[in-house]
Design an enzyme around this catalytic site. Structure first.
Site, PDB file in Angstrom:
ATOM      1  N   LYS A  12       7.116 -10.743  -3.884  1.00 18.49           N
ATOM      2  CA  LYS A  12       5.979 -11.125  -3.043  1.00 18.49           C
ATOM      3  C   LYS A  12       4.852 -10.132  -3.281  1.00 18.49           C
ATOM      4  CE  LYS A  12       5.244 -14.223   0.374  1.00 18.49           C
ATOM      5  NZ  LYS A  12       5.709 -15.630   0.207  1.00 18.49           N
ATOM      6  N   THR A  63      10.971 -14.938  -1.524  1.00 19.74           N
ATOM      7  CA  THR A  63       9.819 -14.039  -1.436  1.00 19.74           C
ATOM      8  C   THR A  63       9.370 -13.912   0.016  1.00 19.74           C
ATOM      9  OG1 THR A  63       8.151 -15.760  -1.840  1.00 19.74           O
ATOM     10  CG2 THR A  63       9.115 -14.681  -3.764  1.00 19.74           C
ATOM     11  N   HIS A 253     -22.763   2.561 -17.334  1.00 14.77           N
ATOM     12  CA  HIS A 253     -23.971   3.021 -18.007  1.00 14.77           C
ATOM     13  C   HIS A 253     -25.206   3.062 -17.101  1.00 14.77           C
ATOM     14  CE1 HIS A 253     -21.890   2.872 -21.873  1.00 14.77           C
ATOM     15  NE2 HIS A 253     -21.415   1.697 -21.520  1.00 14.77           N
TER      16      HIS A 253
END
Lengths: 287, 287, 287, 287
Positions: A12, A63, A253
């Site tokens: 999960k 799960t 940048h």
């Protein structure tokens, strides 16, 4: 045709849980609270092949059950660090289920800082996010990878980049003073002893992050590469329990802006900030 | 069929610019820098209908030119606050181009905090982001809407919600102690005088945010609505220059977890964190 | 200090619901299904001031109740279009609660296309997302704003931009052949009759989107502005029930790449794709 | 303390490039265009340690140069598939620079579908995104991992989950009819011969995706695990050139809504859609 299942895992993800810690010696509004929030991914490997190849679910820990388990353990555990909470979760799955061979728990913390001196007021941070990946496997050494993500740092001078490879594809000029900005991700590894529940994960985390920030600034940077290596070396020095550290330093940048009207100079003052494309530098430093 | 252009605007969005401020009395690496980063959206209204209806571009200031302008102004302006920088941009477009009727500049700041005592090292924040929307229109009062976004705050007690409307669609029980968490967005309005370039935008911003946070905590909250109103009222009291304030307070739910094994109690200790669906409360408070 | 609540609203956002429609004359796996998924925001205005100013919640319909209501109505309604489902939700709140003055329902659909000829298999789209905002207010004309979002379109020629305003801030050259790409958002308005539940929202939506796409391509574009106006005009012509349409067309720039080695030509062949900064053009066209 | 650089790589990420292909036998607006858009990450490994450990940049091919190279190669290459374009980029770096040991190129395509019969009009998709990771290393077998991401699929019946492990942490009931939805990611591996520039990457991609979708629907699914294995097996059968395939199938839950008023039944009709927490199933299938 003959095929086979070569690797499988399941679990999960994004089980998000918060916990209020308090002494519980006075009414809620009269005592000091601690507030922690964690997102947990649990992944299991083990004797689960039959669910893939034969539709046989008998050994599958749903799960949904993994999710329930995280909530249940959050009650029993103090969640003082994500490393220790991750260890508790992974240990639970290995101890409780004989057919689980490996449990990997990945955690990300939302840090809630106290609002002033308030007993129960908090404000969340979204930078310098603590992360941890705990991997326990039967008959193997424990591994805890502690980390920090989304740490956006810059130095406005003491950085350049020059004398790099020159050929017909190169257009970037040498520069001896520029902005160096990066969104640092660092992951340092504890193995065996150091990956045990007795580790000083919090103290080590602070030492590593301090060392990284100090080393980011303490020299003239001839490249992101050089600075990365110095930062990683300093972190290992500050945290003897860590075996290795991996840094990724995407270049965020800030490019010197070309100013109008024509002829206007820009003496390292105004910069165009871009997200992409971006240079991406990574390295692993070991003892 | 007869149609007409009822409203139009255009401009450049996400012009991202950073600026290094320093005395320039010593080499770059020997003096103290300030570092600011702003994302700017510029929108123009005016005598631009012919570009839409007749393909006549003669009066169109290209969005690329808008971008160049932001960079150029970033050189000339100190960018001490996004409110003042927004005013400078909007004033430029109205003064420079007679055919611009209205200029709206929306700005979001990435706050760079100094790294320790470093002269030129910085770390960025991603919470409590300052925002501003500056609107200048010919022959109309100036408006500056200052704001703060992504301010994620919580109180772990001193909040409840009860005695609300009851009918067959209601399933939520009354609760007298819960976690109240929200990602606050606030926008306060300066008009006329207060919207001038002489305004103490920075001092006001601090006063407003302090008042909002204090009022978030200083009472037992019977609803997000009540707390919103108290916060907004406190902010107006703290900032006499602001005419009104709008708060939006999405409820970032921390729901009491149902714990296993069956029968396990959860005394306001473990919570499930969810992003959606979420309650959304907003209100505008005026003098 | 005297302040007052000038405007307020509240509700539930991101109520996500899916619905399976089928004849229910045969077992589930033997008949043809339709599958729809919608995310709904409900906002209410009305007699709610006391909850803000006095902590009195008696008239507050909890946002949780709003959520329950959306699910309940999804059962009773066929959800054939988001416009009609939005109307049903707004009507429910006005009819059921005398103290609600206005209900605004914003909906976004995840379109599930049938997978081949499958009876019950579907694949989701994430472009050209249908949207709707339904606003019902007591004693006022109904309004339905239907829309489409995230429609990313491009033409690789038949577009230029030239003869625009020239001054010292301009650096962009005239160009007579370029890529024009945009992520179109369109919103068209039905009022009164046309905003009733008997409207042919689906047929109109198809007609509008078809007209927009056809008009995007049917001319040499001298600017995004010109193309926007032509597209909006065509949409109104194709959908007599709509009173007006608003288009936003952010310029998704594909910039001619500067190629190395030096001297290499680029005859409109290779382009750099950038997300920001971007030109942003919007306009409203009315009958 | 003695540390060393154990692993390093660097490169340019998110180099986004689009290309117009056309016969160039007639004016641009009179002939049929193809339009492709790709985002490219280039990563290099090789003799770069000195840049990290000694600030020596002489062998560093600047990430800016990597970017220039991608644009330059986009001119020379037809970019018919991201697999072949990735190969061309990786081959360039290995051939051009003796000190590059390994080049890894990761590509994601934005698919532009033709708008109707238009010669130069296109609309972009954002589902079923093609991906590729090309890895060339000196004296090692070539590897191309082709893939598809963001393929959101559902079946509204013919799926259940029952007879899974039962203990005190389990609360999920058995269910024999549910919605199964997933955002499929698949990655299949070509090695050696199959990873050469002569491969039928496009034909194979179509065969794999068709097989995956067909196998998603052709059976009653007793678990995501079972369906994943069947899908992967079918894909390998459909594409003999692929050695293995890895599927990840996060469960995009559509949970049966609890309906009000109390007592309302929900016969698999109305579902609550949630993004998190979510089940996460992955598996690798090999010949």
């Amino acid at each position: 045709m003959s095929v086979h299942l070569a690797r499988d895992s399941y679990g999960k993800h994004r089980v998000r849980v918060s916990k209020v810690r308090r002494p519980r010696e006075a009414p809620a509004n009269q005592e000091r609270h601690e507030f922690v929030e964690v997102s947990v991914d649990v992944e299991l490997e083990g004797d689960f092949a039959a669910s893939f190849t034969a539709g046989d679910n008998r050994l599958v820990i749903a799960t949904d059950t993994c999710k329930n388990t995280v909530y249940a353990l959050a009650k029993d555990h103090d969640v003082a660090t994500i490393e220790s909470f991750g260890l508790a979760i992974a240990e639970h799955f290995l101890e409780r289920y004989d057919h689980v061979q490996l449990c990997r728990v990945s955690l990300t913390e939302t840090v809630w800082d106290r609002l002033g001196e308030s007993l129960h007021g908090f404000v969340a941070r979204d930078r310098a996010t603590p992360t941890a990946v705990v991997t326990l496997e039967r008959d193997a050494e424990s591994e805890v990878v502690a980390g920090v993500a989304k740490l956006l740092i810059a130095k406005t001078t003491e950085s350049g980049f020059s004398d790099f490879h020159r050929d017909e594809y190169r257009t970037l000029p040498d520069v001896d003073d520029r902005i160096l900005a990066t969104e640092l991700t660092a992951q340092w590894l504890y193995r065996g002893e150091g990956a045990g529940s007795g580790g000083d994960f919090l103290g080590n985390r602070r030492a590593v992050v301090d060392a990284l920030l100090t080393a980011f600034l303490d020299h003239y940077s001839r490249s992101v590469q050089e600075t990365l290596y110095r930062m990683g070396s300093a972190a290992l020095e500050a945290c003897p329990e860590a075996d290795e550290i991996t840094l990724t330093m995407p270049n965020k940048h800030h490019l010197l802006a070309k100013l109008v009207p024509e002829g206007t100079t820009n003496d390292n003052e105004v910069f165009v900030v871009t997200d992409e494309p971006f240079g991406y530098i990574s390295g692993t430093i070991k003892r």
